[in-house]
Design an enzyme around this catalytic site. Structure first.
Site, PDB file in Angstrom:
ATOM      1  N   ASN A 210     -24.255  30.893  36.564  1.00 42.01           N
ATOM      2  CA  ASN A 210     -23.508  29.975  37.716  1.00 42.01           C
ATOM      3  C   ASN A 210     -24.387  28.718  38.129  1.00 42.01           C
ATOM      4  O   ASN A 210     -25.598  28.590  37.483  1.00 42.01           O
ATOM      5  CB  ASN A 210     -22.961  30.760  38.808  1.00 42.01           C
ATOM      6  CG  ASN A 210     -24.078  31.337  39.586  1.00 42.01           C
ATOM      7  OD1 ASN A 210     -24.976  30.829  39.851  1.00 42.01           O
ATOM      8  ND2 ASN A 210     -24.332  32.812  39.320  1.00 42.01           N
ATOM      9  N   LYS A 289     -27.456  38.128  17.200  1.00 35.91           N
ATOM     10  CA  LYS A 289     -26.706  36.831  17.727  1.00 35.91           C
ATOM     11  C   LYS A 289     -25.194  37.149  17.203  1.00 35.91           C
ATOM     12  O   LYS A 289     -24.851  37.578  15.994  1.00 35.91           O
ATOM     13  CB  LYS A 289     -27.227  35.735  17.111  1.00 35.91           C
ATOM     14  CG  LYS A 289     -26.663  34.375  17.442  1.00 35.91           C
ATOM     15  CD  LYS A 289     -27.276  33.135  17.008  1.00 35.91           C
ATOM     16  CE  LYS A 289     -26.355  32.095  17.347  1.00 35.91           C
ATOM     17  NZ  LYS A 289     -26.704  30.833  16.282  1.00 35.91           N
ATOM     18  N   PRO A 305     -23.466  46.110  39.908  1.00 31.55           N
ATOM     19  CA  PRO A 305     -23.692  46.643  41.398  1.00 31.55           C
ATOM     20  C   PRO A 305     -23.944  45.449  42.220  1.00 31.55           C
ATOM     21  O   PRO A 305     -24.149  44.316  42.126  1.00 31.55           O
ATOM     22  CB  PRO A 305     -25.022  47.298  41.154  1.00 31.55           C
ATOM     23  CG  PRO A 305     -25.867  46.656  39.968  1.00 31.55           C
ATOM     24  CD  PRO A 305     -24.848  46.091  38.981  1.00 31.55           C
ATOM     25  N   ILE A 307     -25.650  44.400  45.337  1.00 30.55           N
ATOM     26  CA  ILE A 307     -27.043  44.452  45.783  1.00 30.55           C
ATOM     27  C   ILE A 307     -27.043  44.327  47.398  1.00 30.55           C
ATOM     28  O   ILE A 307     -27.314  45.171  48.005  1.00 30.55           O
ATOM     29  CB  ILE A 307     -27.959  43.275  45.335  1.00 30.55           C
ATOM     30  CG1 ILE A 307     -27.922  43.425  43.558  1.00 30.55           C
ATOM     31  CG2 ILE A 307     -29.412  43.501  45.664  1.00 30.55           C
ATOM     32  CD1 ILE A 307     -28.344  42.067  43.160  1.00 30.55           C
ATOM     33  N   PHE A 324     -24.357  35.976  52.237  1.00 28.98           N
ATOM     34  CA  PHE A 324     -23.902  34.646  52.340  1.00 28.98           C
ATOM     35  C   PHE A 324     -22.594  34.762  51.429  1.00 28.98           C
ATOM     36  O   PHE A 324     -22.294  35.778  50.922  1.00 28.98           O
ATOM     37  CB  PHE A 324     -24.768  33.722  51.073  1.00 28.98           C
ATOM     38  CG  PHE A 324     -25.856  33.004  51.816  1.00 28.98           C
ATOM     39  CD1 PHE A 324     -25.605  31.612  51.955  1.00 28.98           C
ATOM     40  CD2 PHE A 324     -26.692  33.356  52.044  1.00 28.98           C
ATOM     41  CE1 PHE A 324     -26.572  30.763  52.802  1.00 28.98           C
ATOM     42  CE2 PHE A 324     -27.909  32.760  52.951  1.00 28.98           C
ATOM     43  CZ  PHE A 324     -27.751  31.413  53.363  1.00 28.98           C
TER      44      PHE A 324
HETATM   45  N1  CTP Z   1     -23.877  39.678  46.238  1.00 29.48           N
HETATM   46  C1  CTP Z   1     -24.852  40.700  45.766  1.00 29.48           C
HETATM   47  N2  CTP Z   1     -24.597  41.514  44.693  1.00 29.48           N
HETATM   48  C2  CTP Z   1     -23.487  41.086  43.917  1.00 29.48           C
HETATM   49  C3  CTP Z   1     -22.569  40.075  44.475  1.00 29.48           C
HETATM   50  C4  CTP Z   1     -22.737  39.434  45.687  1.00 29.48           C
HETATM   51  O1  CTP Z   1     -25.857  40.899  46.457  1.00 29.48           O
HETATM   52  N3  CTP Z   1     -23.234  41.732  42.731  1.00 29.48           N
HETATM   53  C5  CTP Z   1     -24.325  38.865  47.736  1.00 29.48           C
HETATM   54  C6  CTP Z   1     -24.410  37.526  47.440  1.00 29.48           C
HETATM   55  O2  CTP Z   1     -26.284  37.420  47.303  1.00 29.48           O
HETATM   56  C7  CTP Z   1     -23.860  37.030  48.723  1.00 29.48           C
HETATM   57  C8  CTP Z   1     -22.916  37.939  48.946  1.00 29.48           C
HETATM   58  O3  CTP Z   1     -22.985  39.288  48.085  1.00 29.48           O
HETATM   59  O4  CTP Z   1     -25.056  37.233  49.929  1.00 29.48           O
HETATM   60  C9  CTP Z   1     -21.517  37.332  48.758  1.00 29.48           C
HETATM   61  O5  CTP Z   1     -21.350  36.945  47.465  1.00 29.48           O
HETATM   62  P1  CTP Z   1     -19.943  36.532  47.107  1.00 29.48           P
HETATM   63  O6  CTP Z   1     -19.836  36.114  45.514  1.00 29.48           O
HETATM   64  O7  CTP Z   1     -19.679  35.224  47.693  1.00 29.48           O
HETATM   65  O8  CTP Z   1     -18.766  37.582  47.397  1.00 29.48           O
HETATM   66  P2  CTP Z   1     -18.490  38.904  46.612  1.00 29.48           P
HETATM   67  O9  CTP Z   1     -18.488  39.641  47.464  1.00 29.48           O
HETATM   68  O10 CTP Z   1     -19.006  38.827  45.546  1.00 29.48           O
HETATM   69  O11 CTP Z   1     -16.997  38.447  46.656  1.00 29.48           O
HETATM   70  P3  CTP Z   1     -16.182  37.286  45.679  1.00 29.48           P
HETATM   71  O12 CTP Z   1     -16.841  36.949  44.358  1.00 29.48           O
HETATM   72  O13 CTP Z   1     -14.608  38.183  45.485  1.00 29.48           O
HETATM   73  O14 CTP Z   1     -15.954  35.968  46.623  1.00 29.48           O
END
Ligand code: CTP
Length: 408
Positions: A210, A289, A305, A307, A324
């Protein structure tokens, strides 16, 4: 061990008679364990020779922005990144004016524009110059931007006058810097931050990722370190520089980030999930590949997972946990939903996909939510936004701590 041990201090000398004290300052900073590099303006060199600083610091002195040889050895951007703190001592009235107005016409002024490090000035000038409305306006403007002033002191001046404008003595400057670090709101705390994107392998040469640059997480690391914390950054792939004095653990995928966080989380007081972790990964990346044969192929993605959620759910030694929420719509509702679902102490919500905010941008603005509270951080450089967020986190962390203690 001194709180200055291992700090990267860029000592800058501008033109003024107080420059004769700066070699002693460099020596005392080194005695306190700091690594010191020196930058001089051309006016400073009329008062002290670069050779003196080279002898005291054991490092070449930097003074020329346009010299290819010194730029090749350690360029101004590299120096700006190296610094943990820029200490300008003495800081002349002229330098304060140039810094206030964002000049980039010599090495020092350019460095100050290019650094994320805290800038500290030890002003030294004639008392009338210090009191002049122009100097005071520059001082106010610089302080509003986060530049700190140490001094000036009051007493006899080289010009024969008596008043406020003397540079503080080297021992006093070192003591104030030590206090600045030791009294940081997070001294004694360990802060872990995840930062940057993750990469999810499709095959050995391709991945899903991303637009996260890692800048926000790295700036939070620098701000937490500045606030006196021990800082561990678990970083996904990022080309951005990380401030000195931070422990960095590099990872690629969300699974690696999860494992690394879980291995090192014990003993952490605060956890900040600033990484843009991929929510899904390809189910079974092949060892070889993928060749271009089919007209269309499908990738089956499985959940990674979470985190942040896992840290917030820790049963013993759970740190104060901050997440965040990056959103393209419904910012506050989605952020509050995530805060509750993941049982977070706090969430920092930011718009993404808008000019000047979020991913790939050098500025950001945040809405900070916790149970029963909400503050906004206005749009500004990510380093400034990070400092403000760390201030808010440390206030809430200590408030929660004292509530827990008073209840027991
Ligand atoms: N995060 C994490 N591990 C993941 C996904 C997200 O630790 N597998 C943490 C990010 O570092 C951030 C927060 O979760 O602090 C929110 O991430 P975000 O992608 O905005 O939210 P999601 O809970 O994944 O929901 P969505 O993608 O549906 O908006």
């Amino acid at each position: 061990m001194s709180v200055l041990a291992g700090r990267h201090i860029l000592l800058a000398i501008t033109g003024g008679i107080a420059a004769y004290k700066s070699p002693d300052l460099a020596r005392r900073l080194r005695e306190a364990g700091a690594e010191v590099r020196t930058v001089m303006t051309s006016a400073a060199m009329a008062f002290v020779r670069p050779m003196t600083f080279q002898a005291v610091t054991g490092k070449p002195v930097h003074y020329d922005l346009l010299d290819p040889a010194s730029e090749a050895a350690m360029g101004h951007i590299e120096l700006a990144r190296w610094a943990d703190l820029v200490l300008v001592a003495p800081a002349s009235a002229d330098f304060m004016a140039r810094l206030a107005h964002g000049h980039a016409d010599d090495l020092l002024a350019t460095l100050c524009l290019a650094t994320h490090a805290r800038i500290v000035l030890a002003p030294a000038m004639n008392q009338v110059m210090w009191a002049n409305a122009a100097t005071q306006a520059n001082r106010t403007q610089l302080e509003a931007r986060g530049v700190r002033m140490l001094g000036p002191g009051h007493g006899d001046q080289a010009c024969g006058e008596v008043g406020t404008g003397r540079m503080l003595e080297p021992t006093a400057l070192v003591a104030q810097l030590c206090r600045f670090y030791a009294q940081g709101p997070l001294s004694g705390c360990t802060v872990m931050i995840t930062a940057g994107p993750t990469r999810e392998a499709i095959d050995p040469v391709r991945f899903i990722s991303n637009r996260s640059s890692g800048r926000m997480g790295f700036d939070l690391g620098a701000a937490a370190r500045e606030a006196g914390a021990r800082v561990i950054v678990v970083a996904g792939p990022s080309a951005e520089p990380l401030a000195a004095g931070i422990e960095r653990l590099d990872v690629e995928s969300a699974e690696q980030m999860y494992e690394t966080v879980m291995q090192h989380i014990e003993g952490c007081h605060i956890f900040i999930g600033a990484a843009a972790v991929a929510d899904y990964r390809p189910e079974a990346p092949p060892a070889e590949k993928i060749k271009k044969q089919e007209a269309a192929i499908s990738l089956r993605l499985i959940r990674n997972p979470d985190i942040l959620q896992a840290v917030a759910a820790l049963e013993s030694g759970r740190p104060f946990t901050v997440g965040f929420a990056a959103e393209t719509h419904g910012l506050l509702e989605h952020a509050e939903g995530k805060r509750r679902n993941k049982r977070l102490d706090m969430i920092a919500a930011n718009w993404v996909g808008r000019p000047g905010l979020g991913f790939e941008s050098t500025t950001n603005a945040l809405e900070i939510l916790w149970a029963g509270g909400h503050v906004s951080i206005d749009q500004g450089p990510k380093a400034e936004v990070a400092r403000r967020l760390i201030e808010i986190i440390s206030e809430r962390y200590h408030a929660q701590d004292s509530t827990a203690n008073s209840g027991s």
